[in-house]
Design an enzyme around this catalytic site. Structure first.
Site, short mmCIF file in Angstrom:
data_model
loop_
_atom_site.label_atom_id
_atom_site.label_comp_id
_atom_site.label_asym_id
_atom_site.label_seq_id
_atom_site.Cartn_x
_atom_site.Cartn_y
_atom_site.Cartn_z
N ASP A 1 -21.57 1.93 8.57
CA ASP A 1 -22.61 2.68 9.31
C ASP A 1 -22.19 2.81 10.78
O ASP A 1 -22.78 2.20 11.66
CB ASP A 1 -23.94 1.89 9.15
CG ASP A 1 -25.10 2.56 9.84
OD1 ASP A 1 -25.02 3.77 10.12
OD2 ASP A 1 -26.10 1.86 10.11
N HIS B 1 -64.93 17.34 -15.59
CA HIS B 1 -63.55 17.30 -15.07
C HIS B 1 -62.59 17.58 -16.23
O HIS B 1 -62.92 17.31 -17.38
CB HIS B 1 -63.27 15.89 -14.51
CG HIS B 1 -62.05 15.82 -13.64
ND1 HIS B 1 -60.77 15.82 -14.13
CD2 HIS B 1 -61.93 15.74 -12.28
CE1 HIS B 1 -59.90 15.74 -13.12
NE2 HIS B 1 -60.57 15.70 -11.98
N GLY B 2 -61.41 18.08 -15.92
CA GLY B 2 -60.38 18.26 -16.94
C GLY B 2 -60.02 16.91 -17.53
O GLY B 2 -60.05 15.89 -16.83
N ASP B 3 -59.65 16.88 -18.83
CA ASP B 3 -59.39 15.58 -19.46
C ASP B 3 -58.04 14.97 -19.03
O ASP B 3 -57.65 13.92 -19.53
CB ASP B 3 -59.50 15.68 -20.99
CG ASP B 3 -58.45 16.59 -21.59
OD1 ASP B 3 -57.59 17.11 -20.85
OD2 ASP B 3 -58.50 16.79 -22.82
N THR C 1 -56.74 22.95 -19.39
CA THR C 1 -56.17 24.24 -19.78
C THR C 1 -54.71 24.31 -19.36
O THR C 1 -54.38 24.07 -18.20
CB THR C 1 -56.93 25.39 -19.07
OG1 THR C 1 -58.32 25.13 -19.16
CG2 THR C 1 -56.58 26.74 -19.67
N TYR D 1 -66.10 8.95 -5.83
CA TYR D 1 -67.28 9.82 -5.90
C TYR D 1 -68.57 9.16 -5.37
O TYR D 1 -69.64 9.78 -5.42
CB TYR D 1 -67.52 10.24 -7.37
CG TYR D 1 -66.60 11.34 -7.87
CD1 TYR D 1 -65.22 11.25 -7.74
CD2 TYR D 1 -67.13 12.48 -8.50
CE1 TYR D 1 -64.39 12.25 -8.22
CE2 TYR D 1 -66.29 13.49 -8.98
CZ TYR D 1 -64.92 13.36 -8.84
OH TYR D 1 -64.10 14.35 -9.31
C1 SPV Z 1 -30.92 2.95 9.21
O1 SPV Z 1 -31.63 2.84 8.23
O2 SPV Z 1 -29.79 3.43 9.17
C2 SPV Z 1 -31.41 2.49 10.52
C3 SPV Z 1 -32.40 1.42 10.59
O3 SPV Z 1 -30.94 3.00 11.51
S1 SPV Z 1 -31.51 -0.05 10.79
O4 SPV Z 1 -30.56 -0.16 9.71
O5 SPV Z 1 -32.47 -1.12 10.80
O6 SPV Z 1 -30.80 0.03 12.07
MG MG Z 2 -29.19 4.08 11.20
#
Ligand code: SPV
Ligand code: MG
Length: 431
Positions: A204, A89-91, A122, A75
């Site tokens: 992955d 202001h609301g509490d 409220t 502020y």
């Molecule tokens: C993921 O998070 O799957 C990625 C980023 O692709 S990395 O794991 O760094 O490739």
């Molecule tokens: Mg990835």
């Protein structure tokens, strides 16, 4: 006549706001500040209407004599400008992260001789319903999808955290901290291929199929409103990728990031330790431009991820690719590195920014984790993704607990480090 100031941070006016105005009128002339969009998003109250509309909402309330813009959640500027005798202001700001704002106002009032009035917050069924309605509106595809582009404009850096389930989604959605008088939280969520696969006990390598990945997105969307950036791996065949884009866009995902690799994809953090093949510039450009053509809205983003530094192909190759991918229609560039030192990332950002001022840059500082968001932003980075830290923190904690239960033949020894049952139950919203 005395001046009474209050600040509104809302897309709709309910009984609670009207009550504040009614109370304020008892003390003098009522001035209302409307919090700017930039400040409002700090509360995860991402506006669903324009600032002008929010301003008009307040202007039309009976009993309000003047409306101003409040640019910052603090502020200081407002108090200096209008020197209110009272801030009302609301509490609800007496506890939780908002207390830091009240502390800021208390300090200012002490200096100016003004006074704070905390009005009982409220609560009634009508207000709860409206609150819930607006909260859910933020999660609707048409609001959620465009929010990433809006955030890129509003935030110095869009802070993004990995999620792979409803529960991790809730953490990304609700974690809010007060730090050095500032309120902070994550802006967006990353559906990582690594963590989505890991949560399923799978490698992955694009093994977890799109139907399953969409299911993860849906689980996250059910309980959140923040925008989603989807890790699309290589995007697969161009003929398949166009369908992926359509589905993601329809669901309300904001962006997909695809990496310029072909064949059996391995996680980038393996680097050159495993066989990974980079796509040709021509073919990857075709993937981008074909997908951009099937996109329906202007909101959705296709971000090209460059693996040249990961695969040790050099800076020039990375920059050449960045230029080509932008020309093919990419809405952003992600540059990745597995070096601990951020030097090569910064060099890329500086060089890319010297010739391209606007295309958003995304980075994933998993290896180069000493660099701060502010430093990255100063080199032109727009989005920072914390791509795997939630998974990596949960796994050792769960493993330790499992080991200790086996060791002690009971759960008492682990109980102190567990979240209380009551707390875990209340994490989940009940309808
Ligand atoms: C993921 O998070 O799957 C990625 C980023 O692709 S990395 O794991 O760094 O490739
Ligand atoms: Mg990835």
């Amino acid at each position: 006549m005395k001046k009474v100031y209050t600040c509104f941070c809302t897309d709709f006016i309910h009984d609670g706001h009207l009550n504040i105005i009614k109370e304020a009128q008892k003390y003098g002339e009522v001035i209302v500040g409307v919090l700017s969009d930039k400040a409002m998003i700090r509360f995860n109250k991402f506006p669903t209407i324009s600032f002008e509309e929010r301003f008009d909402l307040v202007k039309n309330i009976k009993g309000v004599s003047k409306v101003i813009v409040q640019e910052d959640i603090k502020y200081d500027k407002v108090v200096e400008e209008i020197k209110p005798d009272y801030v009302i202001h609301g509490d609800n700001w007496l506890t939780g992260p908002m207390k830091t704002i009240r502390d800021n106002v208390a300090e200012l009032m002490e200096k100016t001789g003004g006074q704070i009035i905390d009005v009982p917050y409220t609560k009634n069924a009508g207000i709860n319903l409206l609150d819930e309605k607006y909260e859910l509106r933020r999660g609707m595809p048409e609001y959620r999808r465009k929010r990433l582009r809006e955030l890129i404009n509003l935030r110095d850096v869009v802070k993004t955290i990995e999620v792979h389930s409803g529960l991790t989604g809730l953490i990304a959605e609700k974690t809010i901290v007060e730090n050095n008088g500032e309120i902070d939280q994550f802006d967006a969520m990353w559906i990582s291929s690594l963590c989505d696969s890991t949560a399923k006990g799978k490698p992955d390598i694009e093994l977890v199929d799109m139907t399953s990945r969409f299911r993860t997105i849906s689980d996250v969307m059910e309980v959140t409103t923040k925008p989603i950036i989807f890790d699309g791996d290589t995007g697969g065949l161009i003929e398949h990728f166009v369908y992926t884009v359509r589905t993601l866009e329809r669901m309300g995902v904001s962006a997909v990031i695809i990496e310029d690799k072909v064949g059996l994809k391995k996680n980038s953090l393996f680097g050159t330790e495993v066989k990974q093949t980079q796509d040709s510039i021509e073919h990857f450009c075709e993937k981008i431009s074909t997908a951009k053509k099937v996109q329906i809205t202007d909101d959705f983003m296709i971000i090209a991820r460059i693996e040249s530094l990961i695969l040790e192909q050099g800076m020039e190759d990375a920059l050449t690719r960045a230029r080509a991918f932008v020309k093919a229609g990419a809405d952003g560039i992600m540059i990745h590195s597995r070096k601990k030192d951020p030097a090569e990332i910064l060099e890329f950002c500086d060089k890319f920014r010297s010739e391209n001022k606007t295309t958003p840059i995304v980075v994933v500082p998993s290896s180069f984790n000493t660099i701060t968001e502010a430093e990255l932003a100063s080199h032109g980075v727009n989005i920072v993704i914390y791509a795997n830290q939630l998974t990596r923190s949960a796994f050792p904690a769960m493993e330790e607990t499992a080991k200790d239960i086996l060791k002690y033949h009971r759960a008492k020894e682990v109980d102190d480090r567990l979240m209380p049952i009551k707390q875990i139950i209340s994490l989940i919203d009940q309808i």
